[in-house]
Design a protein around this motif. Structure first.
Motif, PDB file in Angstrom:
ATOM      1  N   PRO A  31       0.751  -1.192   0.078  1.00 34.17           N
ATOM      2  CA  PRO A  31       0.046  -0.019   0.010  1.00 34.17           C
ATOM      3  C   PRO A  31       0.782   1.246   0.014  1.00 34.17           C
ATOM      4  N   PHE A  32       2.099   1.118   0.379  1.00 32.46           N
ATOM      5  CA  PHE A  32       2.729   2.333   0.504  1.00 32.46           C
ATOM      6  C   PHE A  32       3.978   2.181  -0.706  1.00 32.46           C
ATOM      7  N   ALA A  33       3.872   1.377  -1.652  1.00 32.05           N
ATOM      8  CA  ALA A  33       4.582   1.220  -2.916  1.00 32.05           C
ATOM      9  C   ALA A  33       5.015   2.710  -3.621  1.00 32.05           C
ATOM     10  N   ASP A  34       3.840   3.553  -3.623  1.00 32.19           N
ATOM     11  CA  ASP A  34       4.021   4.539  -4.128  1.00 32.19           C
ATOM     12  C   ASP A  34       4.962   5.764  -3.377  1.00 32.19           C
ATOM     13  N   LYS A  35       5.058   5.451  -2.231  1.00 37.12           N
ATOM     14  CA  LYS A  35       6.020   6.307  -1.452  1.00 37.12           C
ATOM     15  C   LYS A  35       7.393   5.921  -1.676  1.00 37.12           C
ATOM     16  N   LEU A  36       7.784   4.984  -1.952  1.00 36.46           N
ATOM     17  CA  LEU A  36       9.208   4.529  -2.051  1.00 36.46           C
ATOM     18  C   LEU A  36       9.732   5.259  -3.334  1.00 36.46           C
ATOM     19  N   LYS A  37      11.061   5.990  -3.053  1.00 37.77           N
ATOM     20  CA  LYS A  37      11.589   6.566  -4.189  1.00 37.77           C
ATOM     21  C   LYS A  37      12.847   5.711  -4.716  1.00 37.77           C
ATOM     22  N   TRP A  38      12.620   5.147  -5.894  1.00 34.65           N
ATOM     23  CA  TRP A  38      13.523   4.269  -6.402  1.00 34.65           C
ATOM     24  C   TRP A  38      14.655   5.056  -7.156  1.00 34.65           C
ATOM     25  N   GLN A  39      15.672   4.478  -7.096  1.00 34.47           N
ATOM     26  CA  GLN A  39      17.102   4.949  -8.127  1.00 34.47           C
ATOM     27  C   GLN A  39      17.721   4.074  -8.774  1.00 34.47           C
ATOM     28  N   SER A  40      18.345   4.069  -9.772  1.00 40.98           N
ATOM     29  CA  SER A  40      19.157   3.158 -10.550  1.00 40.98           C
ATOM     30  C   SER A  40      20.564   3.037  -9.793  1.00 40.98           C
ATOM     31  N   LYS A  41      20.978   1.948  -9.197  1.00 45.74           N
ATOM     32  CA  LYS A  41      22.277   1.795  -8.612  1.00 45.74           C
ATOM     33  C   LYS A  41      22.404   0.200  -8.307  1.00 45.74           C
ATOM     34  N   PHE A  42      23.782   0.007  -8.206  1.00 40.99           N
ATOM     35  CA  PHE A  42      24.010  -1.713  -7.668  1.00 40.99           C
ATOM     36  C   PHE A  42      23.430  -2.505  -8.857  1.00 40.99           C
ATOM     37  N   LYS A  43      23.473  -2.299 -10.094  1.00 39.22           N
ATOM     38  CA  LYS A  43      22.938  -3.294 -11.108  1.00 39.22           C
ATOM     39  C   LYS A  43      21.343  -3.328 -10.996  1.00 39.22           C
ATOM     40  N   GLY A  44      20.737  -2.198 -10.466  1.00 42.43           N
ATOM     41  CA  GLY A  44      19.334  -2.910 -10.052  1.00 42.43           C
ATOM     42  C   GLY A  44      18.429  -1.283  -9.599  1.00 42.43           C
ATOM     43  N   GLU A  45      17.610  -1.369  -9.127  1.00 43.96           N
ATOM     44  CA  GLU A  45      16.557  -0.337  -8.445  1.00 43.96           C
ATOM     45  C   GLU A  45      16.523  -0.458  -7.045  1.00 43.96           C
ATOM     46  N   GLU A  77      16.629  -1.341  18.575  1.00 47.51           N
ATOM     47  CA  GLU A  77      17.915  -1.882  17.711  1.00 47.51           C
ATOM     48  C   GLU A  77      17.751  -1.754  16.089  1.00 47.51           C
ATOM     49  N   ALA A  78      16.658  -1.295  15.852  1.00 48.88           N
ATOM     50  CA  ALA A  78      16.503  -1.057  14.372  1.00 48.88           C
ATOM     51  C   ALA A  78      17.691  -0.177  13.812  1.00 48.88           C
ATOM     52  N   PRO A  79      17.954  -0.634  12.503  1.00 47.12           N
ATOM     53  CA  PRO A  79      18.814   0.133  11.644  1.00 47.12           C
ATOM     54  C   PRO A  79      18.535   1.515  11.153  1.00 47.12           C
ATOM     55  N   ASP A  80      19.336   2.398  10.830  1.00 50.13           N
ATOM     56  CA  ASP A  80      19.155   3.672  10.453  1.00 50.13           C
ATOM     57  C   ASP A  80      17.974   3.658   9.219  1.00 50.13           C
ATOM     58  N   ARG A  81      18.342   2.874   8.266  1.00 48.67           N
ATOM     59  CA  ARG A  81      17.648   2.824   7.108  1.00 48.67           C
ATOM     60  C   ARG A  81      17.479   1.243   6.874  1.00 48.67           C
ATOM     61  N   ILE A  82      16.406   1.071   6.052  1.00 44.78           N
ATOM     62  CA  ILE A  82      15.985  -0.284   5.553  1.00 44.78           C
ATOM     63  C   ILE A  82      15.829  -0.274   4.121  1.00 44.78           C
ATOM     64  N   PHE A  83      16.531  -1.123   3.052  1.00 45.22           N
ATOM     65  CA  PHE A  83      16.689  -1.031   1.919  1.00 45.22           C
ATOM     66  C   PHE A  83      16.118  -1.796   1.171  1.00 45.22           C
ATOM     67  N   PHE A  84      15.378  -1.258   0.057  1.00 46.58           N
ATOM     68  CA  PHE A  84      14.565  -2.358  -1.028  1.00 46.58           C
ATOM     69  C   PHE A  84      15.360  -2.445  -2.084  1.00 46.58           C
ATOM     70  N   LEU A  85      15.674  -3.630  -2.785  1.00 46.44           N
ATOM     71  CA  LEU A  85      16.319  -3.680  -3.973  1.00 46.44           C
ATOM     72  C   LEU A  85      15.624  -4.705  -4.804  1.00 46.44           C
ATOM     73  N   LYS A  86      15.541  -4.264  -6.279  1.00 47.03           N
ATOM     74  CA  LYS A  86      15.096  -5.099  -7.283  1.00 47.03           C
ATOM     75  C   LYS A  86      16.241  -5.194  -8.360  1.00 47.03           C
ATOM     76  N   PRO A  87      17.028  -6.358  -8.159  1.00 49.91           N
ATOM     77  CA  PRO A  87      18.265  -6.582  -9.395  1.00 49.91           C
ATOM     78  C   PRO A  87      17.407  -6.638 -10.505  1.00 49.91           C
ATOM     79  N   MET A  88      18.301  -5.920 -11.557  1.00 53.16           N
ATOM     80  CA  MET A  88      17.897  -5.759 -12.993  1.00 53.16           C
ATOM     81  C   MET A  88      18.910  -6.346 -13.860  1.00 53.16           C
TER      82      MET A  88
END
Length: 220
Positions: A31-45, A77-88
């Protein structure tokens, strides 16, 4: 805690909503997919959120909140950020994208969760699993190869095996869901969305395995 969630799939219009791309299909359902800001990096998004932002998103979209409507607690104990990756890279080389992101952000294998399709589970089943075999999955094989270990988390979505002997596994995983099956997946995803957020905001992922080790969501 999970610091990197990887959605395995193949890029390109011809692979949209195929069984092998169920992880990308799932990501689109958040439901919050549209709030994620994707960028091209690491051979993926790649995209990222803070745990607090994730808790707020989950509350705003009413998929995961306390009974009084406030966001779920964020562990100290949560990390500063949580990353989402889609390999391309296409499925067979998914690990190349995973290792680049993991190395850059200094994320250990045990803090990575791979979201993928699972032939050995019937449609409608979801499974949260730690380590184990690869089940012939090329994306998992590539990931294990670059991480030099199978010890990472997996969020598995059942796609079942072909029910026709004339259909090979390769053709099956690259085929699309029927309209009826897509409806089933929407129901599965709506429930799995809650699990996904709980996993990312849990300080002990293992605590969720008892209820989510293998769960049939179409019988709920």
């Amino acid at each position: 805690m999970i610091k990197l969630a990887v959605f395995l799939g193949n890029y390109g219009k011809e692979y949209e909503k195929t069984r092998h791309n169920i992880a990308w299909y799932f990501e689109d359902s958040l439901p919050f997919a549209d709030k994620l800001k994707w960028q091209s990096k690491f051979k993926g998004e790649i995209a990222s959120v803070t745990p607090s932002e994730l808790a707020d998103f989950a509350c705003e979209t009413k998929i995961c909140s306390k009974k009084d409507g406030t966001p779920v607690a964020v562990p100290q104990e949560a990390p500063d950020r949580i990353f989402f990756l889609k390999p391309m890279t296409y499925m067979n080389l998914s690990g190349e994208s995973v290792i680049e992101a993991a190395n850059f952000y200094k994320i250990k294998p045990e803090d990575i969760m791979i979201v993928h399709d699972e032939l050995e589970l019937a449609l409608g089943f979801v499974s949260l699993k730690w380590s184990g075999g690869l089940g012939g999955h090329n994306g998992l094989r590539s990931t294990k190869l670059v991480l030099n270990t199978p010890d990472f988390w997996r969020l598995r979505f059942g796609i079942g095996r072909p029910d026709n002997d004339k259909i090979g596994v390769a053709d099956w995983v690259l085929s699309r869901f029927t309209a009826e099956q897509q409806e089933i997946m929407q129901s599965v995803f709506s429930q799995a969305n809650v699990l996904f957020v709980k996993v990312l905001l849990s300080k002990k992922t293992q605590d969720l395995v008892q209820n989510w080790g293998k769960k049939n969501l179409i019988s709920q």
